[in-house]
Write a protein that holds these residues in place. Structure first.
Motif, PDB file in Angstrom:
ATOM      1  N   GLY A  86      -3.124   1.601   5.792  1.00 27.93           N
ATOM      2  CA  GLY A  86      -1.901   1.560   6.583  1.00 27.93           C
ATOM      3  C   GLY A  86      -1.361   0.151   6.726  1.00 27.93           C
ATOM      4  N   SER A 123       0.834  -1.204   0.000  1.00 31.04           N
ATOM      5  CA  SER A 123       0.000   0.000   0.000  1.00 31.04           C
ATOM      6  C   SER A 123       0.864   1.247   0.000  1.00 31.04           C
ATOM      7  CB  SER A 123      -0.916   0.006   1.227  1.00 31.04           C
ATOM      8  OG  SER A 123      -1.604   1.247   1.336  1.00 31.04           O
ATOM      9  N   LYS A 124       0.365   2.273  -0.676  1.00 30.18           N
ATOM     10  CA  LYS A 124       1.041   3.571  -0.667  1.00 30.18           C
ATOM     11  C   LYS A 124       0.934   4.237   0.703  1.00 30.18           C
ATOM     12  CE  LYS A 124       0.004   4.349  -5.570  1.00 30.18           C
ATOM     13  NZ  LYS A 124      -0.773   5.173  -6.531  1.00 30.18           N
ATOM     14  N   GLY A 125      -0.047   3.827   1.502  1.00 31.03           N
ATOM     15  CA  GLY A 125      -0.220   4.402   2.826  1.00 31.03           C
ATOM     16  C   GLY A 125       0.548   3.684   3.914  1.00 31.03           C
ATOM     17  N   SER A 132      -4.292   3.675  -0.004  1.00 28.19           N
ATOM     18  CA  SER A 132      -4.243   4.427   1.253  1.00 28.19           C
ATOM     19  C   SER A 132      -4.100   3.609   2.525  1.00 28.19           C
ATOM     20  CB  SER A 132      -5.522   5.272   1.381  1.00 28.19           C
ATOM     21  OG  SER A 132      -6.667   4.425   1.390  1.00 28.19           O
ATOM     22  N   ASN A 144       3.710   3.108   5.952  1.00 25.93           N
ATOM     23  CA  ASN A 144       5.000   3.735   6.231  1.00 25.93           C
ATOM     24  C   ASN A 144       6.001   2.767   6.853  1.00 25.93           C
ATOM     25  OD1 ASN A 144       3.768   3.467   8.722  1.00 25.93           O
ATOM     26  ND2 ASN A 144       4.364   5.488   9.462  1.00 25.93           N
TER      27      ASN A 144
END
Length: 751
Positions: A392, A351-353, A390, A355
């Motif tokens: 997490g 996912s781009k969300g 998006s 971290n």
């Protein structure tokens, strides 16, 4: 032998009051001098009550923590389960267990479907997150009819256990699952969540015969990858001077590494949530938020330990060394771990969300291993990736509404994933609509299509940079130097001063442990808090929603979050600048042995002569057998040829093939997969020759040919009426299937 795991997710400790966490409005007037102060008095009364109730929830969290800690196998599975194998009884014991997950009421398991095995990450937290909710990976797989198993672990490692011991134990687990399902169509689908992903991939590279499709959600495999201005967590090792700090931490733990430190690393990524928002959300909505808070904290606060040797291996080989994606890891018995040896489809869900494991770290291994698209196909490897916009890190495998569609589609289409021709694909999901062609062939709420991609597509995501690799290679060599210095100069002294008692006290004073001690009933003051909270629940006076102070409360909270976010951004940018300034230095790079002329300091796995010889031999065999086969092979070759002109492999076409297969054949999924791959390679190597051979493969029985041609048309039309090149290819196949019939007619006329 341990007791079977039992269902326990959000249940409170037995000594909790019966109405804990439940509040109700006051049933009578409460004498309160603050009421005379108007809105201020109303708000202060509510705030004081919320504060006491907040402390009481923290007390319940501590009680829950110690209740979990007292269990032999603490976990957060929301399903009942029974023990199958206990790794602690093995010749090389490990603290891992294999359990069979029992389906919930109303869910029917099909014994012929391949089993799913979910392996949870041992990254600081306890086991069970893969089955934390009804919509999690286990729940979705069971609703799709698959038998399910779960691989978890106890809080403390067995003495002397290593990463290789765990690999061997998990191989035994998979052998057992395969033996328990002899009639299943296909080998187990294995899901390796987060840090379990690299462990699953390592095992699959050394024991490929044990695996069906492999799903690795949020799993880091390329640890140096990232984009400047983002992904600051990758700089942590270099800024700490390398893995010597891991050795020191393990020595302070008397040979064990406290998983709470790993959890702290995660929490440090979002200080606004860790230091404020998480507790503020509970305090501001304490009347309703308590159960959800306790449910999550049951897993988040359930820390586990690793042996010093395990953690050091992980940091040196993976986090700092980044050796997995370049086949540099060799086992103690001399086996090189090369991910190109995996023969099962690999599905990377990121996912781009996220971290913690951004897409660059989840997908970078692909461009590390392969230079050309043909290399993937020549190796017979199938790689699928799906990128969420998006969600997490935890949401990727915890489940719930956000990632439910992905897990649902992966589970229901796992057989399709297993038979995809070798190559690189992206999973693209579109909502199912009533007017969609072949809507009845879509199993869930989404239609999934696997679209072909190239290595350039992955490079555009990963953005590999040779200069970036030089920096991290320099950090790796600095780490090796510092670790050697620590082991020579300081480790003997540290180990001589630490014993079990001192390590236990250090553990209690750790920031991950101290809050549980302070708010537990071991603190005498918490008994008064519990009694006061009980009185408040009986006479609760919540503030009115239009109280202006309540609005100011929200504004102040937003300001604190903004300030902490600004601190995080400043910290992260400073970390990046410091890392870049240190490890970009040509002098430092020269001092650690990196030569300025090297294009990349990192080893890339080459194509060994024996692999080249094997591929050439395989190509020669396939070309020699292009005309071999019968009606079935000709039909599959025709479908592959038509499908190559489309946007990708669609689940509707595959489900239509299921229907046709049920109507006509006894071909197994493995046989279908083998035939499909051979026909795919035949078309790839010599398309014209493969098409020209189709009439020779067809029988004289015209009815059988037309029946197969009808099946081809049904499959092609399952995703809508073909147009463009797909329509042209279908017409070409129709002519080829009619060629034998025409020759028969010509022969009769000549006679």
């Amino acid at each position: 032998m341990t007791k079977p795991l039992s269902k326990s997710t959000s249940d409170l400790p037995a000594n909790s009051p019966p109405n804990a966490l439940k509040t109700s409005p006051a049933t009578g007037s409460l004498s309160n001098p603050l009421q005379a102060w108007g809105p201020l008095g109303e708000y202060m009364t509510d705030a004081l009550q919320r504060t006491v109730l907040f402390w009481d929830v923290l007390r319940l969290r501590s009680d829950q923590y110690y209740a979990q800690k007292a269990k032999a196998v603490p976990h957060v599975l929301s399903f009942d389960a029974e023990l199958v194998l206990d790794g602690r009884t093995f010749e090389r014991p490990v603290n891992y267990l294999l359990v069979r997950v029992k389906p919930p009421a109303g869910v029917t398991i099909n014994p012929q479907q391949r089993p799913f095995v979910v392996v949870d990450p041992r990254a600081g937290h306890g086991p069970g997150i893969g089955g934390f909710k009804a919509d999690s990976e286990l729940g979705v797989a069971m609703r799709a009819g698959h038998p399910c198993y779960f691989v978890g672990f106890t809080p403390d490692p067995m003495p002397g256990q290593t990463i290789e011991d765990i690999m061997r134990a998990e191989a035994v687990f998979l052998e057992k699952v395969i033996a328990l399902h002899p009639d299943a169509e296909g080998k187990p689908c294995v899901i390796g969540n987060c840090q379990a992903g690299w462990a699953v991939m390592m095992l699959a590279a050394t024991r490929p015969e044990l695996f069906g499709p492999i799903i690795i959600p949020g799993s880091p495999l390329s640890y140096w990858a990232g984009v400047e201005g983002q992904n600051p967590m990758r700089y942590t090792g270099g800024l700490a001077g390398g893995s010597w700090i891991t050795a020191l931490t393990s020595d302070l733990g008397n040979g064990k590494f406290n998983g709470g430190y790993l959890v702290e690393n995660f929490e440090n990524q979002n200080p606004a949530n860790t230091l404020w928002a998480k507790n503020y959300d509970l305090w501001s909505k304490v009347d309703s938020e308590g159960p959800r808070f306790l449910e999550f904290e049951k897993w988040w606060g359930g820390h586990v330990n690793l042996n010093a040797e395990e953690m050091q291996w992980i940091v040196d080989q993976l986090f700092v060394g980044n050796r997995l994606a370049t086949a540099e890891i060799v086992t103690s018995d001399g086996v090189r771990i090369d991910l190109r040896n995996i023969r099962s489809p690999i599905l990377c869900f990121c996912s781009k969300g996220d971290n913690i494991t951004p897409p660059q770290q989840a997908l970078g291994w692909i461009v590390d291993l392969y230079a050309k698209d043909d290399d993937i196909r020549a190796g017979g490897q199938t790689i699928v990736y799906a990128i969420h916009d998006s969600i997490g890190h935890l949401g990727i495998f915890v489940g719930g509404g956000i990632a439910r569609k992905e897990h649902q589609e992966f589970a229901t289409n796992i057989d399709l994933i297993d038979v995809l021709p070798p190559g690189l694909y992206e999973a693209v999901m579109t909502p199912k609509t009533a007017g969609m062609a072949g809507a009845e062939l879509v199993t869930g709420d989404w239609n999934v299509r696997f679209e072909p991609r190239t290595l350039d597509d992955v490079r555009a995501i990963v953005q590999p940079d040779p200069e970036n690799e030089r920096r991290f290679a320099a950090a790796q060599r600095v780490s090796e130097i510092n670790l050697g210095l620590y082991r020579t100069l300081f480790q003997p002294f540290v180990q001589a001063t630490i014993n079990e008692q001192t390590s236990e006290w250090l553990h209690k004073l750790n920031t991950s442990e101290l809050p549980f001690v302070l708010f537990s009933e071991r603190n005498p003051l918490m008994q008064q808090v519990a009694q006061l909270a009980e009185q408040i629940r009986q006479q609760r006076q919540p503030v009115s929603v239009d109280n202006p102070l309540l609005q100011w409360q929200g504004m102040i909270s937003d300001g604190i979050i903004t300030a902490l976010d600004s601190y995080r951004d400043l910290r992260d940018s400073s970390m990046e600048k410091i890392f870049l300034s240190i490890y970009s230095s040509p002098l430092l790079q020269a001092l650690v042995g990196l030569r300025a002329g090297d294009e990349t300091p990192r080893q890339r796995p080459g194509v060994e002569p024996e692999r080249i010889a094997f591929i050439q031999q395989r190509i020669a065999e396939l070309k020699a057998r292009i005309a071999e086969g019968g009606l079935r092979e000709a039909g599959i070759r025709s479908l592959v040829y038509i499908g190559m002109a489309g946007p990708g492999v669609d689940e509707r076409a595959f489900n239509e093939l299921r229907v046709i297969r049920a109507e006509h054949g006894s071909i197994t999924l493995d046989e279908f997969k083998q035939i499909l791959r051979e026909q795919f390679f035949s078309l790839l190597l010599d398309r014209d020759g493969a098409l020209a051979a189709i009439p020779k493969m067809l029988p004289d029985d015209r009815a059988a040919r037309m029946q197969m041609l009808d099946a081809i048309r049904r499959t092609v039309n399952a995703i809508g009426t073909p147009s463009g090149e797909r329509a042209e290819r279908l017409a070409q196949i129709e002519k080829l299937f009619g060629a034998v019939g025409q020759s028969e007619q010509d022969s009769r006329m000549a006679g």
